[in-house]
Design a protein around this motif. Sequence first.
Motif, mmCIF file in Angstrom:
data_model
loop_
_atom_site.group_PDB
_atom_site.id
_atom_site.type_symbol
_atom_site.label_atom_id
_atom_site.label_comp_id
_atom_site.label_asym_id
_atom_site.label_seq_id
_atom_site.Cartn_x
_atom_site.Cartn_y
_atom_site.Cartn_z
ATOM 1 N N LEU A 82 -16.370 -32.131 -20.435
ATOM 2 C CA LEU A 82 -15.782 -31.800 -21.447
ATOM 3 C C LEU A 82 -14.681 -32.947 -21.580
ATOM 4 C CD1 LEU A 82 -15.435 -27.843 -20.751
ATOM 5 C CD2 LEU A 82 -17.186 -29.142 -22.360
ATOM 6 N N THR A 83 -14.868 -33.733 -22.535
ATOM 7 C CA THR A 83 -13.947 -34.848 -22.514
ATOM 8 C C THR A 83 -12.983 -34.835 -23.728
ATOM 9 O OG1 THR A 83 -15.752 -36.056 -23.672
ATOM 10 C CG2 THR A 83 -15.487 -36.434 -21.426
ATOM 11 N N GLY A 84 -12.912 -33.518 -24.409
ATOM 12 C CA GLY A 84 -12.229 -33.540 -25.688
ATOM 13 C C GLY A 84 -10.825 -33.394 -25.183
ATOM 14 N N SER A 85 -10.343 -33.067 -24.057
ATOM 15 C CA SER A 85 -9.028 -33.177 -23.580
ATOM 16 C C SER A 85 -8.650 -34.557 -22.902
ATOM 17 C CB SER A 85 -8.841 -31.975 -22.328
ATOM 18 O OG SER A 85 -9.131 -30.495 -22.693
ATOM 19 N N LYS A 86 -7.760 -35.176 -23.441
ATOM 20 C CA LYS A 86 -7.385 -36.202 -23.338
ATOM 21 C C LYS A 86 -6.427 -36.797 -22.136
ATOM 22 C CE LYS A 86 -10.237 -37.337 -26.625
ATOM 23 N NZ LYS A 86 -11.593 -37.628 -26.390
ATOM 24 N N LYS A 87 -6.508 -37.801 -21.487
ATOM 25 C CA LYS A 87 -5.684 -38.161 -20.577
ATOM 26 C C LYS A 87 -4.997 -39.347 -21.029
ATOM 27 C CE LYS A 87 -6.480 -38.621 -16.161
ATOM 28 N NZ LYS A 87 -7.207 -38.879 -14.736
ATOM 29 N N GLY A 88 -3.587 -38.668 -21.338
ATOM 30 C CA GLY A 88 -2.489 -39.676 -21.920
ATOM 31 C C GLY A 88 -1.796 -40.609 -20.748
ATOM 32 N N CYS A 89 -0.582 -39.807 -20.669
ATOM 33 C CA CYS A 89 0.522 -40.401 -19.595
ATOM 34 C C CYS A 89 0.108 -40.024 -18.432
ATOM 35 C CB CYS A 89 1.783 -39.711 -20.075
ATOM 36 S SG CYS A 89 2.015 -37.994 -19.977
ATOM 37 N N ASP A 90 -0.735 -38.809 -18.171
ATOM 38 C CA ASP A 90 -1.103 -38.215 -16.847
ATOM 39 C C ASP A 90 0.292 -37.756 -16.053
ATOM 40 O OD1 ASP A 90 -3.244 -37.279 -15.058
ATOM 41 O OD2 ASP A 90 -3.164 -39.287 -13.890
ATOM 42 N N HIS A 91 1.309 -37.553 -16.748
ATOM 43 C CA HIS A 91 2.631 -37.097 -16.360
ATOM 44 C C HIS A 91 3.200 -35.831 -17.156
ATOM 45 C CE1 HIS A 91 2.324 -41.132 -14.546
ATOM 46 N NE2 HIS A 91 3.315 -40.669 -13.681
ATOM 47 N N GLY A 92 2.476 -35.251 -17.860
ATOM 48 C CA GLY A 92 2.857 -33.975 -18.508
ATOM 49 C C GLY A 92 3.853 -34.283 -19.678
ATOM 50 N N GLN A 93 3.909 -35.381 -20.151
ATOM 51 C CA GLN A 93 4.879 -35.720 -21.086
ATOM 52 C C GLN A 93 4.497 -36.192 -22.758
ATOM 53 O OE1 GLN A 93 6.902 -39.186 -19.473
ATOM 54 N NE2 GLN A 93 7.834 -38.089 -17.871
ATOM 55 N N CYS A 94 2.960 -36.091 -22.494
ATOM 56 C CA CYS A 94 2.530 -36.462 -23.947
ATOM 57 C C CYS A 94 1.710 -35.219 -24.504
ATOM 58 C CB CYS A 94 1.609 -37.721 -24.000
ATOM 59 S SG CYS A 94 0.187 -37.426 -23.047
ATOM 60 N N GLY A 95 1.320 -34.376 -23.724
ATOM 61 C CA GLY A 95 0.598 -33.062 -24.300
ATOM 62 C C GLY A 95 -0.973 -33.276 -24.981
ATOM 63 N N ALA A 96 -1.262 -34.609 -24.294
ATOM 64 C CA ALA A 96 -2.856 -34.931 -25.019
ATOM 65 C C ALA A 96 -3.770 -34.087 -24.190
ATOM 66 C CB ALA A 96 -3.109 -36.370 -24.795
ATOM 67 N N CYS A 97 -3.389 -33.525 -22.985
ATOM 68 C CA CYS A 97 -4.330 -32.902 -22.151
ATOM 69 C C CYS A 97 -4.179 -31.353 -22.242
ATOM 70 C CB CYS A 97 -3.984 -33.105 -20.691
ATOM 71 S SG CYS A 97 -2.211 -32.791 -20.254
ATOM 72 N N THR A 98 -3.417 -31.014 -23.558
ATOM 73 C CA THR A 98 -3.156 -29.533 -23.320
ATOM 74 C C THR A 98 -4.282 -28.610 -23.585
ATOM 75 O OG1 THR A 98 -0.925 -29.890 -24.412
ATOM 76 C CG2 THR A 98 -1.955 -27.711 -24.688
ATOM 77 N N VAL A 99 -4.497 -27.449 -22.762
ATOM 78 C CA VAL A 99 -5.561 -26.568 -22.889
ATOM 79 C C VAL A 99 -4.979 -25.148 -22.611
ATOM 80 C CG1 VAL A 99 -7.366 -28.210 -21.809
ATOM 81 C CG2 VAL A 99 -6.019 -26.485 -20.420
ATOM 82 N N LEU A 100 -5.782 -24.164 -23.027
ATOM 83 C CA LEU A 100 -5.021 -22.947 -23.059
ATOM 84 C C LEU A 100 -5.776 -22.331 -21.719
ATOM 85 C CD1 LEU A 100 -5.872 -21.945 -26.723
ATOM 86 C CD2 LEU A 100 -3.549 -22.545 -25.594
ATOM 87 N N VAL A 101 -4.911 -21.617 -20.715
ATOM 88 C CA VAL A 101 -5.308 -20.736 -19.616
ATOM 89 C C VAL A 101 -5.003 -19.328 -19.925
ATOM 90 C CG1 VAL A 101 -4.995 -20.298 -17.363
ATOM 91 C CG2 VAL A 101 -5.248 -22.833 -18.099
ATOM 92 N N ASN A 102 -5.716 -18.501 -20.084
ATOM 93 C CA ASN A 102 -5.357 -16.999 -20.382
ATOM 94 C C ASN A 102 -4.488 -17.197 -21.596
ATOM 95 O OD1 ASN A 102 -6.767 -15.996 -18.063
ATOM 96 N ND2 ASN A 102 -5.054 -16.352 -16.806
#
Length: 207
Positions: A82-102
């Motif tokens: 599932l490549t929709g979630s993107k890898k941006g900064c890989d440090h939690g600073q850009c939000g490109a990887c945001t997903v929903l958990v519960n």
Amino acid sequence: MKFRLRRRGFGKLMIVSTVAATINNFVEKAVGQTQVQKTTPMPQTSTPETMKVTLQVNGIAHNLQIEPRVTLLDALREYIGLTGSKKGCDHGQCGACTVLVNGQRINSCLTFAIMHTDATITTIEGLEQGNNLHPMQAAFIVRDAFQCGYCTPGQICSAVGLVNEGHAKSDGDIRELMSGNICRCGAYPNIVNAVRDVLEGKKDAAV
């Protein structure tokens, strides 16, 4: 005169001998160190053992064999595809990887996959409702709330999480609560408009 020449010759001989001995000692040490470096084995780094993990993603159970250090983002992209979630900064600073958990938005690059074996995980691919776009997806299209689109999956998942939280009451709230999602193209005004449309007119945006 002969004595003086002999003394000078003797001095030269001593100097040459001293220099030769110094060079010889230096070479022997260098060769010895090189041999030690060649014969001494490099320390072996241990590879973390893999473990079986089941992730519930977009309503489907995915059985994975992964190392404990694999992040949720890498599990989604590299193991599930599932490549929709993107890898941006890989440090939690850009939000490109945001997903929903519960139903709560998180930066998937900052958490390990094994921490979410009992959770319901929703990615951008799982927001679509049947053959219809999720209201937030539709609002982003109507409001033209993206340009290059790289950050858009994270923006949309974060916006859905924002609606779930129920704290945004104004455009200022939206901007503040979406501040963890960076758009290098500068589509922020349209993003705010899209989120506001869903908040005001489509309360079924929550998942």
